[in-house]
Design an enzyme around this catalytic site. Structure first.
Site, PDB file in Angstrom:
ATOM      1  N   CYS A 276       0.823  -1.151  -0.021  1.00 35.92           N
ATOM      2  CA  CYS A 276       0.057  -0.113  -0.001  1.00 35.92           C
ATOM      3  C   CYS A 276       0.902   1.401  -0.111  1.00 35.92           C
ATOM      4  CB  CYS A 276      -0.908   0.173   1.238  1.00 35.92           C
ATOM      5  SG  CYS A 276      -2.333  -1.259   1.087  1.00 35.92           S
ATOM      6  N   GLY A 277       1.897   1.170  -0.459  1.00 34.73           N
ATOM      7  CA  GLY A 277       3.030   2.183  -0.678  1.00 34.73           C
ATOM      8  C   GLY A 277       3.907   2.510   0.543  1.00 34.73           C
ATOM      9  N   ASP A 293       9.939  -1.089   6.815  1.00 41.02           N
ATOM     10  CA  ASP A 293       9.079  -2.171   7.036  1.00 41.02           C
ATOM     11  C   ASP A 293       8.623  -2.190   8.585  1.00 41.02           C
ATOM     12  OD1 ASP A 293       7.270  -3.985   6.174  1.00 41.02           O
ATOM     13  OD2 ASP A 293       8.522  -5.573   6.572  1.00 41.02           O
ATOM     14  N   ARG A 391       9.892  -9.420  -5.664  1.00 41.88           N
ATOM     15  CA  ARG A 391      10.480  -8.693  -4.784  1.00 41.88           C
ATOM     16  C   ARG A 391      12.067  -8.320  -5.244  1.00 41.88           C
ATOM     17  NH1 ARG A 391       7.431  -7.071   0.413  1.00 41.88           N
ATOM     18  NH2 ARG A 391       5.492  -8.083   0.065  1.00 41.88           N
TER      19      ARG A 391
HETATM   20  C1  SPV Z   1       4.899  -7.647   3.886  1.00 39.26           C
HETATM   21  O1  SPV Z   1       3.924  -8.446   3.271  1.00 39.26           O
HETATM   22  O2  SPV Z   1       4.380  -6.939   4.658  1.00 39.26           O
HETATM   23  C2  SPV Z   1       6.293  -7.593   3.897  1.00 39.26           C
HETATM   24  C3  SPV Z   1       6.757  -8.758   3.105  1.00 39.26           C
HETATM   25  O3  SPV Z   1       6.946  -6.809   4.142  1.00 39.26           O
HETATM   26  S1  SPV Z   1       6.651 -10.185   3.961  1.00 39.26           S
HETATM   27  O4  SPV Z   1       8.159 -10.533   4.574  1.00 39.26           O
HETATM   28  O5  SPV Z   1       6.131 -11.143   3.281  1.00 39.26           O
HETATM   29  O6  SPV Z   1       5.874  -9.928   5.316  1.00 39.26           O
HETATM   30 MN    MN Z   2       5.758  -5.660   5.447  1.00 29.40          MN
END
Ligand code: SPV
Ligand code: MN
Length: 630
Positions: A276-277, A293, A391
């Site tokens: 979502c950005g 993140d 990714r």
């Molecule tokens: C997310 O999906 O929010 C990510 C990648 O940052 S994961 O590692 O799949 O969660």
């Molecule tokens: Mn994430």
């Protein structure tokens, strides 16, 4: 002192060099854990990483040698593929192991601890036959800091270990320094048997089991990063549980510096559900990135301090193009250590993805194997050139917009918190909450988002996602909301809370009302608000910007005209949609959430009252100008 029988196991299984690396860490608890899983998983070979350049290079090379990654045209770039049905987080098979009498609420997936442990241990038995096991040490958060948490990862996937070396700070020295401790997050991962494409074969036995009682996560028969990279979303569940007990926060948030007038830098965090950005916000040109993140947030001397748990980006590649994302585009085309996953590769080793605004070749190799334009899968669904959740993995140091405080052990001071989701019809592009409680409840705890390809399942459905953290909560939702509310009480100066929506559409035409880069302006406005340099209009749901302020910012930052009619459409208060949202959220907290703090209903009720009063005066759809004259 290592107990004799543990020492015997380690001596028998590890060669001298690796044994010596391991026992330099004087932690019997750790040795016991490692001995147990070495015996159970039974790998052919074991490598212990001490975080040195040599160890890192060993794993990098192993990924190529094993065929889990392939070199690409640009130096340092490699590509990794996950299985066709292993392209996202597997919610269904990600479960907390809970002992009798423990209740995490109905929205968290759980299974009986004893049964779950038995099942996963059976799956893990001899699973590493024919594989090499990599034992790696990391620190979540900067090392030598009140934020840091030491972690050990056991994995037989060189891709997973390689990814972690890019994404996390090495922690071997931290382990040596700490010696005996059992405050260690532990991850056991096996990709299981592989097919000829080197992807996990036994997907039906894919399991991700989280044991909060021992801070251990088990993951088997999967390779997708979100299911396997222990330090990412698996550690996040362990950390949320610790944070709740220890009075801090673990959030699904970016951390960035907004560069305002007079060279000032205002740090903010932002929570957005996957796709979502979040990364593109953290990468905004002219601003600086600390993290994209996961953030740990603590109150220190009455201030809000945050660190990035990671030091790299596992970013979504779909839609990245030279015009909208110049910084990421440049990094992706420069020699550097990057792992691309589930993209399209041509025979020369060039990489392509959906939405890159370049011509895509009509054949190549992707997550489905040989690929050609129009290829369909078993279900008859056309396979795009790259997976929507494809990714790239790269260290933050590759980015020119990296903030100098990435490794600051004290973190950065946070003055604003932003919540945003994929919302086509309710929220305005940017608004500020009236205060902490109003923000936590009507913005964070009320966050909804239309589902994306980051999790397996149907896209587009509107999902409740409090603080964008729902997938990762390891404590009941009601408790989590309460902890967020309480956090504010400790603060001398509370960060302001904002809500953004990059996805609002025109009611009539269904077209997006804002452009990708318009978000730059919303963040400059946040900086002005934090420093009391902009007025605002009070609406029933929060404060919104004045047209004149945005017009100036559009001109100055984007050199763009900003017609009044755009403003009126974007910032029109949509009362029926907002009222419907309140009803949806109320219902969830009434019916699905145990122990919802009472104040949540009170604040939603007040918001409803304001909306109804405004509707009586101005009708269903209210221009910001109607509210301005009041
Ligand atoms: C997310 O999906 O929010 C990510 C990648 O940052 S994961 O590692 O799949 O969660
Ligand atoms: Mn994430």
């Amino acid at each position: 002192m290592i107990e004799d029988y543990i020492d015997d196991i380690l001596k028998e299984r590890l060669d001298e060099d690796n044994y010596n690396k391991l026992i330099r860490i004087k932690n019997p608890y750790l040795h016991r854990f490692i001995a147990k899983y070495v015996q159970l998983c039974n790998p052919d070979k074991i490598f212990v990483s001490d975080g040195s350049e040599e160890s890192i290079e060993y794993i990098r090379k192993a990924a190529i040698k094993n065929g889990e990654e392939k070199p690409l045209a640009i130096r340092g770039h490699t590509v990794h593929f996950d299985g066709y049905y292993d392209q996202a987080r597997d919610r269904e098979h990600t479960k907390f192991l809970v002992s009798k009498g423990v209740d995490l609420g109905s929205s968290l997936r759980t299974t009986d601890r004893e049964k779950g442990l038995k099942e996963i241990h059976e799956i893990l038995k001899d699973i590493m036959n024919g594989h090499e096991l990599y034992i790696c040490f990391y620190s979540l958060g900067p090392t030598n800091s009140v934020f840091s948490i030491p972690c050990v990862q056991l994995t037989d996937s060189s891709y997973v270990a390689h990814s972690e070396n890019i994404l996390y700070r090495q922690g071997y020295d931290e382990f040596v320094r700490r010696g005996e401790t059992n405050y260690v997050f532990k991850f056991v991962h096996s990709e299981g048997e592989l097919d000829e494409r080197k992807t996990s074969k036994n997907i039906s036995k894919r399991r991700i089991y989280i044991d909060l009682e021992t801070d251990t996560v088990y993951s088997a028969n999967t390779q997708y990063g979100g299911n396997t990279i222990g330090l990412k979303k698996l550690a996040m569940r362990l950390a949320i549980n610790h944070a709740a007990k220890e009075g801090w926060l673990t959030e699904h948030m970016l951390v960035m510096g907004i560069h305002g007038p007079k060279n000032r830098v205002t740090y903010i965090t932002g929570a957005f559900p996957s796709m979502c950005g979040k990364t593109s916000t953290a990468m905004l040109e002219g601003e600086t990135i600390v993290g994209d993140d996961i953030a740990y947030i603590r109150e220190i001397n009455g201030e809000t301090k945050a660190v990035n748990v990671e030091k790299g980006v596992f970013g979504i590649i779909k839609g990245i193009n030279s015009k909208d994302d110049p910084i990421q585009w440049k990094v992706l085309h420069t020699p550097n250590e990057i792992i691309f996953s589930n993209v399209l590769v041509d025979e020369k080793g060039n990489v392509y993805w959906q939405g890159m605004n370049r011509e895509i070749p009509d054949k190549g190799y992707n997550h489905s194997g040989e690929w050609w334009n129009g290829k369909k899968d078993k279900e008859g669904k056309e396979i795009p050139c790259s997976h929507p959740n494809a990714r790239f993995t790269v260290a933050l140091e590759a980015f020119e917009n990296l903030d100098p405080n990435l490794d600051n052990p004290e973190g950065v001071r946070i003055d604003a918190i932003v919540y945003g989701g994929r919302d086509s019809d309710t929220w305005v592009p940017i608004q500020e909450a009236f205060n902490w409680e109003h923000g936590i409840i009507t913005k964070g705890a009320s966050l909804e988002s239309e589902r994306t390809a980051a999790v397996l399942g149907k896209e587009g459905i509107r999902e409740f996602n409090p603080m964008s953290n729902l997938d990762f909560l390891s404590i009941p939702i009601g408790k989590y909301v309460e902890i967020n509310l309480d956090f504010g009480k400790k603060l001398r100066k509370k960060p302001k809370i904002f809500a953004v929506n990059y996805f609002i559409k025109d009611k009539e035409t269904g077209e997006y009302l804002t452009e990708k880069n318009d978000k730059k302006i919303w963040y400059k406005w946040i900086d002005l608000r934090v420093h009391n340099e902009a007025e605002a209009i009070e609406t029933p749901t929060g404060y919104i910007p004045l047209y004149e302020d945005l017009k100036k910012l559009f001109k100055k930052i984007l050199d763009k005209e900003y017609p009044k009619k755009n403003y009126e459409k974007q910032f029109m208060i949509r009362i029926p949609e907002n009222l419907a949202k309140i009803e949806r959220i109320k219902k969830i907290y009434e019916e699905k959430v145990k122990d919802t703090p009472k104040i949540l209903f009170e604040i939603l009720e007040e918001e409803k009252k304001r909306l109804v009063e405004t509707k009586q005066k101005h009708g269903d759809y209210v221009s910001p100008y109607d509210l301005l004259v009041e």
